[in-house]
Each structure stands twice: as structure tokens, then as C-alpha cells.
Design an enzyme around this catalytic site. Structure first.
Site, PDB file in Angstrom:
ATOM      1  N   TYR A   6      98.990 115.287 -39.611  1.00 35.00           N
ATOM      2  CA  TYR A   6     100.266 115.410 -40.320  1.00 35.00           C
ATOM      3  C   TYR A   6     100.199 114.689 -41.660  1.00 35.00           C
ATOM      4  O   TYR A   6     100.633 115.214 -42.692  1.00 35.00           O
ATOM      5  CB  TYR A   6     101.385 114.836 -39.453  1.00 35.00           C
ATOM      6  CG  TYR A   6     102.756 114.906 -40.084  1.00 35.00           C
ATOM      7  CD1 TYR A   6     103.510 116.070 -40.010  1.00 35.00           C
ATOM      8  CD2 TYR A   6     103.303 113.802 -40.735  1.00 35.00           C
ATOM      9  CE1 TYR A   6     104.774 116.140 -40.583  1.00 35.00           C
ATOM     10  CE2 TYR A   6     104.556 113.861 -41.308  1.00 35.00           C
ATOM     11  CZ  TYR A   6     105.290 115.031 -41.233  1.00 35.00           C
ATOM     12  OH  TYR A   6     106.533 115.094 -41.812  1.00 35.00           O
TER      13      TYR A   6
ATOM     14  N   LYS B 112     100.767 116.203 -45.558  1.00 36.19           N
ATOM     15  CA  LYS B 112     101.749 115.679 -46.514  1.00 36.19           C
ATOM     16  C   LYS B 112     101.055 115.074 -47.733  1.00 36.19           C
ATOM     17  O   LYS B 112     101.585 115.120 -48.851  1.00 36.19           O
ATOM     18  CB  LYS B 112     102.643 114.647 -45.836  1.00 36.19           C
ATOM     19  CG  LYS B 112     103.586 115.248 -44.802  1.00 36.19           C
ATOM     20  CD  LYS B 112     104.489 116.311 -45.417  1.00 36.19           C
ATOM     21  CE  LYS B 112     105.525 116.832 -44.455  1.00 36.19           C
ATOM     22  NZ  LYS B 112     106.442 117.829 -45.074  1.00 36.19           N
TER      23      LYS B 112
END
Length: 254
Positions: free
Chosen positions: A155, A159
């Protein structure tokens, strides 16, 4: 050029992934600020309920499908006549130990968090460039783009990619008066956060521990994030581009 005197109700914002959590509050705040707002998402029932509640228009879209971003932007412009603001909010969460994460989970996370977001930026950027009015693109990233947390590597990488894209796109699109910025929320009271806290052995102690690690001593609300997005979308931020604003209570400043 963006006209600071233009009435807000003449401007149009598209907010992706606006069917729950932070996305709903971003869309709600932009409506309250007088913009005409289009929200997108895959859950039609939930999205239509949100749209009715906040006074927005809903356009269904699975942004991982080929051509979906172009179709969404085209539908937005057809329905509202223009596009001035894109909030790239749609994302999927991922937790898991990095060395045990299958390749297909990595690809799935990047399909939504990076590839679909890039496609939305491209489609919105072309519409803004061709209209000749400039615009504002806001990528919702995360504090995890800048720090390391166990089980959040995939994740975080997705990002982090969007953070890097923000700075590069800001420079490339500046000649068209298209501003590109990022908002990086810290721990925020979303349904996902509430579920995580509820699963802990001692939810109250967990929440106290999380808040204690934040200089401002509290968890962010979705409204905190929405207020920052609203500023970057406004004419008041007309000279701000290529930056990332952490909405984390000072966590990254430590």
C-alpha cells in the site's frame, strides 16, 4: 487562467471513490463550497444514496476497466459542461507481510491505487487543457507514502508512486495552468479505521495509544481532510502546485 472572481457554482469537481469515508466528506465539502460535484464509484446503491444526501451527481465507474477514466471524464463534461477539479480519491487498502504477499495482490493494489489514478489524471488533464481554463488535480495519498509501517509495504509503495507522480505532473502541466497537489491523511476516523479498532483486544487502549503518538493528540476526522482538499481546489490556492500537504496532526513532523 483560473479566474478568482468566477462564482464557485460555475465550477465542476469530480471526486472518485466518493461512496464512503473520506471521499464522501470531500464531496460534501465541495458541494457546501458551491461547486457542482460529480461522484463516482462501483457501488451504485451506496453512491446514489450519498449523491441524494449531499446534492451531487453520481456516475458509475469501475476505474480498473479499460477506458473507464476517459468515459467518466467525458460523461462528467457532457453532464455538467466542464471540469475544473479532479480529486483522485479512489483506492483499495492492502495489508500483509511483504515477503508473503502474492504478485497478484500487488498488481490488484496498483491497478486501483496507481494505474486507475494515473488514467483519471490523464483524462481530466486533457479535458482541462483543451478547455483552456486551467484546473486543479488533487491526489489523495497517505502518510504511508513517507514512512515505513510493517504489513503496509505494498500500500505504501502505491501511495509513494502517486506522491512522485504529483510532483512530476505539476511541473509538466503547469504551462496549462493545471495545478497538481497531494493531500496525505494520517490516521483518520473512517469506517475502515473504526473496524480495525473494534477488532483489537482493548479498543479503548488502542485508540489512546494511537492518539498519543500524534502531536495534536487526536485522530483526524474525514472533515479535516476535506477542508484541506477544499482549499487546494479553491482559487485561493492558485499559486500552489507540486506540493503534498500532510493532514496528520503533526505526525510526520516528529
Amino acid at each position: 487562467m483560473l479566474n478568482p472572481e468566477a462564482p464557485e457554482q460555475s465550477r465542476v469537481a469530480l471526486v472518485t471513490g466518493a461512496t464512503s469515508g473520506i471521499g464522501v466528506e470531500i464531496a460534501r465539502r465541495l458541494v457546501e463550497d458551491g461547486l457542482r460535484v460529480v461522484i463516482s464509484g462501483r457501488s451504485r446503491e451506496r453512491a446514489e444514496s450519498v449523491a441524494d444526501d449531499i446534492g451531487a451527481r453520481f456516475i458509475a465507474a469501475d476505474l480498473t476497466a479499460p477506458g473507464a477514466a476517459d468515459e467518466l471524464v467525458a460523461a462528467t463534461v457532457a453532464a455538467e459542461g466542464r471540469l475544473d477539479v479532479l480529486v483522485n480519491n479512489a483506492a483499495s487498502d492492502h495489508t500483509g507481510w511483504l515477503l508473503d504477499t502474492p504478485a497478484d495482490e500487488v498488481r490488484t493494489t496498483f491497478e486501483t491505487n496507481v494505474f486507475a489514478a494515473i488514467a483519471c489524471l490523464q483524462a481530466a488533464g486533457r479535458a482541462m487543457r483543451d478547455a483552456g481554463r486551467g484546473g486543479s488535480i488533487i491526489n489523495i495519498t497517505s502518510r504511508l507514502a513517507s514512512i515505513g509501517v510493517p504489513t503496509m509495504s505494498v500500500y505504501s509503495a502505491s501511495k509513494g508512486a502517486m506522491l512522485a507522480l504529483t510532483t512530476a505532473a505539476a511541473v509538466e502541466l503547469a504551462p496549462h495552468d493545471i495545478r497538481v497537489n497531494a493531500v496525505a491523511p494520517g490516521m483518520t476516523r473512517t469506517p475502515l479505521y473504526e473496524s480495525w479498532v473494534a477488532e483489537q483486544d482493548d479498543p479503548a487502549a488502542t485508540e489512546q495509544r494511537v492518539a498519543a503518538a500524534i502531536p495534536l493528540q487526536r485522530i483526524a476526522t474525514p472533515q479535516d481532510v476535506a477542508a484541506t482538499v477544499a482549499f487546494l481546489a479553491s482559487p485561493g490556492a492558485a499559486y500552489i502546485t507540486g506540493t503534498s500537504i500532510p493532514v496528520d496532526g503533526g505526525y510526520l513532523a516528529q
